[in-house]
Motif scaffolding. Structure first.
Motif, PDB file in Angstrom:
ATOM      1  N   ARG A  88     -36.604  -8.217 -98.282  1.00 23.66           N
ATOM      2  CA  ARG A  88     -35.563  -7.629 -99.081  1.00 23.66           C
ATOM      3  C   ARG A  88     -34.629  -6.966 -98.421  1.00 23.66           C
ATOM      4  NH1 ARG A  88     -37.015  -7.821-104.457  1.00 23.66           N
ATOM      5  NH2 ARG A  88     -34.950  -6.843-104.722  1.00 23.66           N
ATOM      6  N   ALA A  89     -34.951  -6.185 -97.069  1.00 26.95           N
ATOM      7  CA  ALA A  89     -33.969  -5.739 -96.233  1.00 26.95           C
ATOM      8  C   ALA A  89     -34.510  -5.512 -94.949  1.00 26.95           C
ATOM      9  CB  ALA A  89     -34.048  -3.952 -96.824  1.00 26.95           C
ATOM     10  N   CYS A  90     -33.692  -5.438 -93.860  1.00 24.20           N
ATOM     11  CA  CYS A  90     -34.288  -5.276 -92.598  1.00 24.20           C
ATOM     12  C   CYS A  90     -33.183  -4.004 -91.892  1.00 24.20           C
ATOM     13  CB  CYS A  90     -33.528  -6.722 -91.796  1.00 24.20           C
ATOM     14  SG  CYS A  90     -34.323  -8.143 -92.469  1.00 24.20           S
ATOM     15  N   GLY A  91     -33.686  -3.533 -90.948  1.00 27.90           N
ATOM     16  CA  GLY A  91     -33.195  -2.409 -90.360  1.00 27.90           C
ATOM     17  C   GLY A  91     -32.374  -3.324 -89.026  1.00 27.90           C
ATOM     18  N   LEU A  92     -31.212  -2.744 -88.607  1.00 27.86           N
ATOM     19  CA  LEU A  92     -30.487  -3.034 -87.496  1.00 27.86           C
ATOM     20  C   LEU A  92     -30.583  -2.029 -86.384  1.00 27.86           C
ATOM     21  CD1 LEU A  92     -28.155  -4.860 -86.046  1.00 27.86           C
ATOM     22  CD2 LEU A  92     -26.346  -3.546 -87.046  1.00 27.86           C
ATOM     23  N   ASN A  93     -31.095  -2.341 -85.228  1.00 30.14           N
ATOM     24  CA  ASN A  93     -31.389  -1.411 -84.159  1.00 30.14           C
ATOM     25  C   ASN A  93     -30.254  -1.784 -82.876  1.00 30.14           C
ATOM     26  OD1 ASN A  93     -33.700  -0.398 -85.267  1.00 30.14           O
ATOM     27  ND2 ASN A  93     -34.786  -2.386 -85.033  1.00 30.14           N
ATOM     28  N   PHE A  94     -30.442  -0.474 -82.183  1.00 32.13           N
ATOM     29  CA  PHE A  94     -29.467  -0.592 -81.063  1.00 32.13           C
ATOM     30  C   PHE A  94     -29.954  -1.761 -80.021  1.00 32.13           C
ATOM     31  CE2 PHE A  94     -26.182   1.030 -78.593  1.00 32.13           C
ATOM     32  CZ  PHE A  94     -26.545   1.073 -77.358  1.00 32.13           C
ATOM     33  N   ALA A  95     -31.103  -2.196 -80.207  1.00 31.96           N
ATOM     34  CA  ALA A  95     -31.614  -3.195 -79.112  1.00 31.96           C
ATOM     35  C   ALA A  95     -31.201  -4.515 -79.567  1.00 31.96           C
ATOM     36  CB  ALA A  95     -33.247  -3.378 -79.276  1.00 31.96           C
ATOM     37  N   ASP A  96     -30.626  -4.626 -80.887  1.00 28.67           N
ATOM     38  CA  ASP A  96     -30.063  -6.061 -81.229  1.00 28.67           C
ATOM     39  C   ASP A  96     -28.853  -5.990 -80.719  1.00 28.67           C
ATOM     40  OD1 ASP A  96     -32.168  -6.747 -82.859  1.00 28.67           O
ATOM     41  OD2 ASP A  96     -31.621  -5.104 -84.443  1.00 28.67           O
ATOM     42  N   LEU A  97     -28.084  -4.968 -80.566  1.00 29.59           N
ATOM     43  CA  LEU A  97     -26.736  -5.134 -79.909  1.00 29.59           C
ATOM     44  C   LEU A  97     -26.754  -5.405 -78.493  1.00 29.59           C
ATOM     45  CD1 LEU A  97     -25.092  -1.846 -81.403  1.00 29.59           C
ATOM     46  CD2 LEU A  97     -25.237  -4.064 -82.545  1.00 29.59           C
ATOM     47  N   SER A 167     -36.865   2.837-101.471  1.00 32.44           N
ATOM     48  CA  SER A 167     -36.309   1.815-101.931  1.00 32.44           C
ATOM     49  C   SER A 167     -36.564   0.831-100.790  1.00 32.44           C
ATOM     50  CB  SER A 167     -34.825   2.039-102.201  1.00 32.44           C
ATOM     51  OG  SER A 167     -34.179   2.467-100.808  1.00 32.44           O
ATOM     52  N   PHE A 168     -36.102  -0.340-100.941  1.00 32.53           N
ATOM     53  CA  PHE A 168     -36.370  -1.353 -99.745  1.00 32.53           C
ATOM     54  C   PHE A 168     -35.499  -1.042 -98.758  1.00 32.53           C
ATOM     55  CE2 PHE A 168     -37.902  -4.227-103.284  1.00 32.53           C
ATOM     56  CZ  PHE A 168     -38.907  -4.573-102.823  1.00 32.53           C
ATOM     57  N   GLU A 169     -34.193  -0.354 -98.941  1.00 34.76           N
ATOM     58  CA  GLU A 169     -33.243  -0.123 -97.933  1.00 34.76           C
ATOM     59  C   GLU A 169     -33.885   1.131 -96.938  1.00 34.76           C
ATOM     60  OE1 GLU A 169     -31.202  -2.520-100.971  1.00 34.76           O
ATOM     61  OE2 GLU A 169     -32.461  -0.436-101.003  1.00 34.76           O
ATOM     62  N   GLU A 170     -34.646   2.078 -97.768  1.00 37.50           N
ATOM     63  CA  GLU A 170     -35.183   3.107 -96.954  1.00 37.50           C
ATOM     64  C   GLU A 170     -36.322   2.835 -96.274  1.00 37.50           C
ATOM     65  OE1 GLU A 170     -34.344   7.052-100.074  1.00 37.50           O
ATOM     66  OE2 GLU A 170     -36.058   5.935-100.274  1.00 37.50           O
ATOM     67  N   ALA A 171     -37.043   1.561 -96.787  1.00 38.35           N
ATOM     68  CA  ALA A 171     -38.433   1.142 -95.985  1.00 38.35           C
ATOM     69  C   ALA A 171     -37.937   0.795 -94.661  1.00 38.35           C
ATOM     70  CB  ALA A 171     -39.202   0.227 -96.972  1.00 38.35           C
ATOM     71  N   ALA A 172     -36.780  -0.077 -94.798  1.00 39.58           N
ATOM     72  CA  ALA A 172     -36.108  -0.959 -93.731  1.00 39.58           C
ATOM     73  C   ALA A 172     -35.871   0.007 -92.702  1.00 39.58           C
ATOM     74  CB  ALA A 172     -35.159  -1.924 -93.993  1.00 39.58           C
ATOM     75  N   ALA A 173     -35.343   1.357 -93.030  1.00 38.23           N
ATOM     76  CA  ALA A 173     -34.787   2.375 -92.098  1.00 38.23           C
ATOM     77  C   ALA A 173     -36.012   3.293 -91.759  1.00 38.23           C
ATOM     78  CB  ALA A 173     -33.908   3.223 -92.806  1.00 38.23           C
ATOM     79  N   PHE A 174     -37.213   2.984 -92.198  1.00 35.71           N
ATOM     80  CA  PHE A 174     -38.254   4.146 -92.013  1.00 35.71           C
ATOM     81  C   PHE A 174     -39.010   4.048 -90.775  1.00 35.71           C
ATOM     82  CE2 PHE A 174     -42.255   6.145 -93.411  1.00 35.71           C
ATOM     83  CZ  PHE A 174     -42.094   7.479 -93.620  1.00 35.71           C
ATOM     84  N   LEU A 175     -39.659   2.789 -90.432  1.00 36.51           N
ATOM     85  CA  LEU A 175     -40.546   2.706 -89.503  1.00 36.51           C
ATOM     86  C   LEU A 175     -40.414   2.820 -88.279  1.00 36.51           C
ATOM     87  CD1 LEU A 175     -43.216  -0.149 -90.660  1.00 36.51           C
ATOM     88  CD2 LEU A 175     -43.446   2.183 -90.994  1.00 36.51           C
ATOM     89  N   ASP A 364     -26.691   4.475 -93.921  1.00 36.12           N
ATOM     90  CA  ASP A 364     -25.268   4.763 -93.742  1.00 36.12           C
ATOM     91  C   ASP A 364     -24.703   3.443 -94.528  1.00 36.12           C
ATOM     92  OD1 ASP A 364     -22.724   5.157 -91.981  1.00 36.12           O
ATOM     93  OD2 ASP A 364     -23.104   3.078 -91.723  1.00 36.12           O
ATOM     94  N   SER A 365     -24.891   2.304 -94.492  1.00 39.43           N
ATOM     95  CA  SER A 365     -24.284   1.200 -95.094  1.00 39.43           C
ATOM     96  C   SER A 365     -25.246  -0.124 -95.143  1.00 39.43           C
ATOM     97  CB  SER A 365     -22.982   0.681 -94.114  1.00 39.43           C
ATOM     98  OG  SER A 365     -23.528   0.507 -93.016  1.00 39.43           O
ATOM     99  N   VAL A 388     -27.971   1.526 -90.356  1.00 43.13           N
ATOM    100  CA  VAL A 388     -27.225   0.265 -90.886  1.00 43.13           C
ATOM    101  C   VAL A 388     -28.398  -0.763 -91.481  1.00 43.13           C
ATOM    102  CG1 VAL A 388     -25.853  -1.560 -90.252  1.00 43.13           C
ATOM    103  CG2 VAL A 388     -25.376   0.733 -89.416  1.00 43.13           C
ATOM    104  N   ILE A 389     -28.157  -1.131 -92.493  1.00 44.48           N
ATOM    105  CA  ILE A 389     -29.424  -2.210 -93.084  1.00 44.48           C
ATOM    106  C   ILE A 389     -28.678  -3.420 -93.329  1.00 44.48           C
ATOM    107  CG2 ILE A 389     -30.872  -2.336 -95.128  1.00 44.48           C
ATOM    108  CD1 ILE A 389     -31.723  -0.294 -93.346  1.00 44.48           C
TER     109      ILE A 389
END
Length: 404
Positions: A88-97, A167-175, A364-365, A388-389
């Motif tokens: 439902r949601a994923c976190g974007l991390n600096f490592a992805d860049l 929320s799913f967005e918060e969960a993706a930003a959490f761990l 953030d977004s 960023v989600i």
């Protein structure tokens, strides 16, 4: 000032985190009544005709934003143990860049095209370190890679129940963000009342998490580096001394306020900034390095910046540490993927803090998978405050009812 401008004020975590619903059974996709919208080719979004899931969109190469595009691939998935999750949601991390620019860990991103909607409940459950999860449960998943897909199979040991109200967005930003911030502040940093902390990239995902966690300890003085446009937000969140790294020498600014330096420095930058951080420590101070953000200065890899960063990389021997009464720690969450008991204990503490209202992920977004390049640009151009989600698709707005 930093040897190069801070490339991005986003999370420097290295293990992706996503939020899911649990599918019925651990090795079968939903049946024809699962509620997935029909695909024009005769299958369903995220599923092949007959119910087999799409294994994930394709490898796209490395370089600028044009290399990041959504593709759909069809074929039998590789069999893996674990429970199937609807993302439902994923976190974007600096490592992805970094991976996109191929500065380290060169692996192409695998991105899905369509979203997965809520599925119906059924039999089956998975077990985590904290509790049992059943079909339809909302869970958070921590894995080193492979979560930017609409359906994934992950071991139960990598899943954690979402607390009520999250929320799913918060969960993706959490761990990733909060595990990183907690362990570097408390396990390595041993943060105590009346101490001082310097947080680099303070407006990013790990930075905002670290600020909130510092506020759970009495009378902690927080210094935070970020661009000037974000200083009001930092002050509101609890940063006593925001510092504009673009126009100020943050070492001088810290010394003006605290001549002896600080007790803890969180360093995601690397290069000469790590040396500056070490020199800013008070006696018995602790430097925790958890990233090398200075490696990335633009869309594509910059060999000059990479060489400069590595040339200026901090180095010290045991005898020097003995004489200086300081500590240096290194942290990389991605290399603790087998430490289930350790990570599970940290997650339990963080969930308790969330349930008490003491911490709350700042989003953030939110971007659909189709706009992943724009999401990366948001982070790399230092526009984000918080996480960023990515989501499979943005929720559709309900049509407004006309007044009679």
């Amino acid at each position: 000032m930093p040897e190069t401008p801070h490339p991005a004020e986003g999370a420097a975590g290295s293990a992706p985190c996503s939020a899911f619903h649990v599918f019925p059974h651990s090795s079968h996709a939903p049946d024809s009544g699962s509620g997935f919208p029909a695909d024009p080719s005769g299958g369903r979004r995220g599923l092949r005709p007959g119910g087999a899931p799409v294994p994930g969109p394709g490898a796209l190469g490395f370089g600028g934003y044009e290399k990041v595009k959504v593709q759909v691939r069809r074929g039998e998935p590789s069999p893996r143990p674990g429970a199937r999750r609807a993302v439902r949601a994923c976190g974007l991390n600096f490592a992805d860049l970094r991976r996109r620019g191929c500065t380290s860990g060169c692996r192409a991103a695998r991105l899905p095209r369509h979203g997965v909607r809520r599925h119906r409940a059924g039999a089956g459950r998975g077990v985590t370190a904290a509790s049992e999860t059943g079909v339809g449960d909302k869970v958070m998943v921590l894995a080193r890679a492979g979560l930017w897909q609409e359906v994934v199979t992950v071991p139960a040991s990598q899943t954690y129940l979402m607390p009520d109200g999250m929320s799913f967005e918060e969960a993706a930003a959490f761990l990733v963000n909060y595990i990183t911030a907690y362990m570097i502040l408390f396990d390595f940093g041993n943060l105590r009342p009346n101490q001082s902390v310097l947080i680099h990239m303070a407006a990013g995902g790990v930075g905002t998490a670290a600020i909130q966690l510092c506020k759970t300890v009495e009378n902690v003085t927080i210094f935070g580096t970020a661009s000037a446009s974000k200083h009001d937000a930092l002050r509101e969140s609890g940063v006593a001394h925001p510092i504009d790294y673009r126009s100020m020498d943050y070492v001088e600014e810290v010394r003006k306020i605290s001549p002896k330096g600080v007790d803890i420095v969180l360093d995601p930058l690397g290069g000469s900034d790590t040396t500056k951080a070490f020199n800013l420590l008070k006696p018995m101070g602790k430097l925790i390095t958890y990233g090398v953000a200075n490696l990335l200065t633009g869309q594509k890899k910059n060999l000059m910046a990479m060489a400069k960063t590595w040339w200026n990389q901090f180095s010290i021997n045991a005898l020097q540490l003995l004489h200086l009464n300081k500590a240096v720690c290194g942290y990389h969450l991605g290399y603790m993927d087998e430490e289930f008991e350790l990570i599970g204990g940290v997650v339990a503490k963080l969930v308790s803090l969330y349930s008490q209202g003491k911490i709350k992920p700042r989003i953030d977004s939110v971007w659909p998978f189709e706009q992943v390049a724009d999401a990366m640009r948001q982070m790399q151009e230092k526009k984000n405050i918080g996480k960023v989600i990515l989501v499979p698709e943005l929720p559709k707005e309900e049509p407004k009812k006309e007044d009679n």
